[in-house]
Design an enzyme around this catalytic site. Structure first.
Site, short mmCIF file in Angstrom:
data_model
loop_
_atom_site.label_atom_id
_atom_site.label_comp_id
_atom_site.label_asym_id
_atom_site.label_seq_id
_atom_site.Cartn_x
_atom_site.Cartn_y
_atom_site.Cartn_z
N TYR A 83 11.16 21.45 -4.67
CA TYR A 83 10.33 20.32 -5.09
C TYR A 83 10.85 19.79 -6.43
O TYR A 83 10.91 18.59 -6.66
CB TYR A 83 8.87 20.75 -5.24
CG TYR A 83 8.22 21.22 -3.97
CD1 TYR A 83 7.72 20.31 -3.04
CD2 TYR A 83 8.10 22.58 -3.69
CE1 TYR A 83 7.12 20.76 -1.86
CE2 TYR A 83 7.50 23.02 -2.52
CZ TYR A 83 7.02 22.11 -1.61
OH TYR A 83 6.43 22.55 -0.45
N ASN A 104 3.16 13.32 4.39
CA ASN A 104 4.24 12.93 5.27
C ASN A 104 3.71 12.74 6.70
O ASN A 104 3.25 13.68 7.32
CB ASN A 104 5.31 14.02 5.24
CG ASN A 104 6.47 13.74 6.16
OD1 ASN A 104 6.56 12.66 6.72
ND2 ASN A 104 7.35 14.72 6.29
N CYS A 112 10.46 17.84 5.74
CA CYS A 112 9.78 18.44 4.61
C CYS A 112 9.85 19.96 4.66
O CYS A 112 9.64 20.63 3.65
CB CYS A 112 8.32 17.97 4.55
SG CYS A 112 7.45 18.10 6.10
N HIS A 113 10.20 20.52 5.83
CA HIS A 113 10.34 21.98 5.90
C HIS A 113 11.56 22.46 5.12
O HIS A 113 11.69 23.65 4.86
CB HIS A 113 10.43 22.42 7.37
CG HIS A 113 11.56 21.80 8.12
ND1 HIS A 113 11.50 20.53 8.65
CD2 HIS A 113 12.80 22.26 8.40
CE1 HIS A 113 12.66 20.25 9.24
NE2 HIS A 113 13.47 21.27 9.10
N GLU A 138 16.98 26.19 12.51
CA GLU A 138 18.18 25.57 11.97
C GLU A 138 19.23 26.60 11.56
O GLU A 138 20.42 26.40 11.78
CB GLU A 138 17.80 24.66 10.78
CG GLU A 138 16.86 23.54 11.21
CD GLU A 138 16.71 22.44 10.17
OE1 GLU A 138 17.29 22.55 9.08
OE2 GLU A 138 16.01 21.45 10.47
#
Length: 153
Positions: A83, A104, A112-113, A138
Site C-alpha cells: 500500500y 474497488n 487488488c490482491h 498466480e
DNA sequence: ACAGGAGTCAAAG
DNA sequence: CTTTGACTCCTGT
C-alpha cells in the site's frame, strides 16, 4: 451481460457490456445464471496471465482513485506491491490506497490482491482467503512456466 | 466540518 | 511478541 463461475468456495460474479467494459466483479456465495468471458474462466483456471480484452471502468476514472487504480493495474501477474509503495508513487497516504482497494468494483481486473501491507497480507473483502487463493494461483502458474522452460533447455 | 478506513511507524508494556 | 498513539488524506455525509 452477466454471469458467474465457481472459484473455490465462492462464485465470481461479473457484469460487462458488448465493448468488454466491466462494471462489476463480486465474490458471492451462490451462483448467478449466465456465462462469463472466456478470459476470466481461463484466468481462474490458471491457464492465462491476462484478462484481455476485458477492461475495468476504474481505469477511466479521474482523480486520486483513478491514479491508484491505474498503478495497481500495472502490477504484473504474480508480482506484489505494498500500500505504501502505491501511495508514494501516486503522492497520497497508504490508508487512502486501502480505501480505494476496499471500494474497488472490479477486483481481479484491478488486481487488488497483489497489494499487501508492509507487515503482512493486508485485508480483502469479503474474505481474506480469496486473496490468498488468487496469490497462490498466480505463483503456481509461474512455477509451471519455469519448469516448462527448463524442459526445453 | 467531521469521522473513519484493506496503512505505517515508533514507542512502550 | 502485542498494544497504543500519532500521523496521514481522501471520501461520504
Amino acid at each position: 451481460m452477466e454471469g458467474s463461475i465457481k472459484f473455490g468456495l465462492w462464485f465470481v460474479y461479473i457484469r460487462w457490456n458488448s465493448d468488454n467494459l466491466v462494471s462489476r466483479i463480486r465474490f458471492v456465495k451462490t451462483a448467478v445464471s449466465g456465462a462469463v468471458p472466456v478470459s476470466l474462466s481461463k484466468y481462474l483456471a490458471g491457464k492465462v496471465t491476462t484478462l484481455y480484452p476485458l477492461e475495468s471502468i476504474h481505469l477511466r476514472e479521474e482523480g486520486t482513485y483513478g491514479e491508484i487504480y491505474r498503478q495497481v493495474h500495472a502490477i504484473p501477474y504474480g508480482e506484489i506491491k505494498t500500500y505504501k509503495e502505491i501511495a508514494e508513487f501516486v503522492g497520497t497516504a497508504p490508508r487512502v490506497v486501502g480505501l480505494a482497494m476496499k471500494r474497488n468494483l472490479t477486483p481481479i481486473l484491478i488486481p487488488c490482491h497483489r497489494v499487501l501491507s508492509s507487515h503482512g497480507l493486508g485485508g480483502f473483502t469479503p474474505d481474506i482467503s480469496i486473496k490468498e487463493d488468487l496469490l497462490k494461483l498466480e505463483s503456481n502458474f509461474l512455477k509451471k512456466v519455469k519448469i516448462h522452460e527448463q524442459d526445453q533447455v
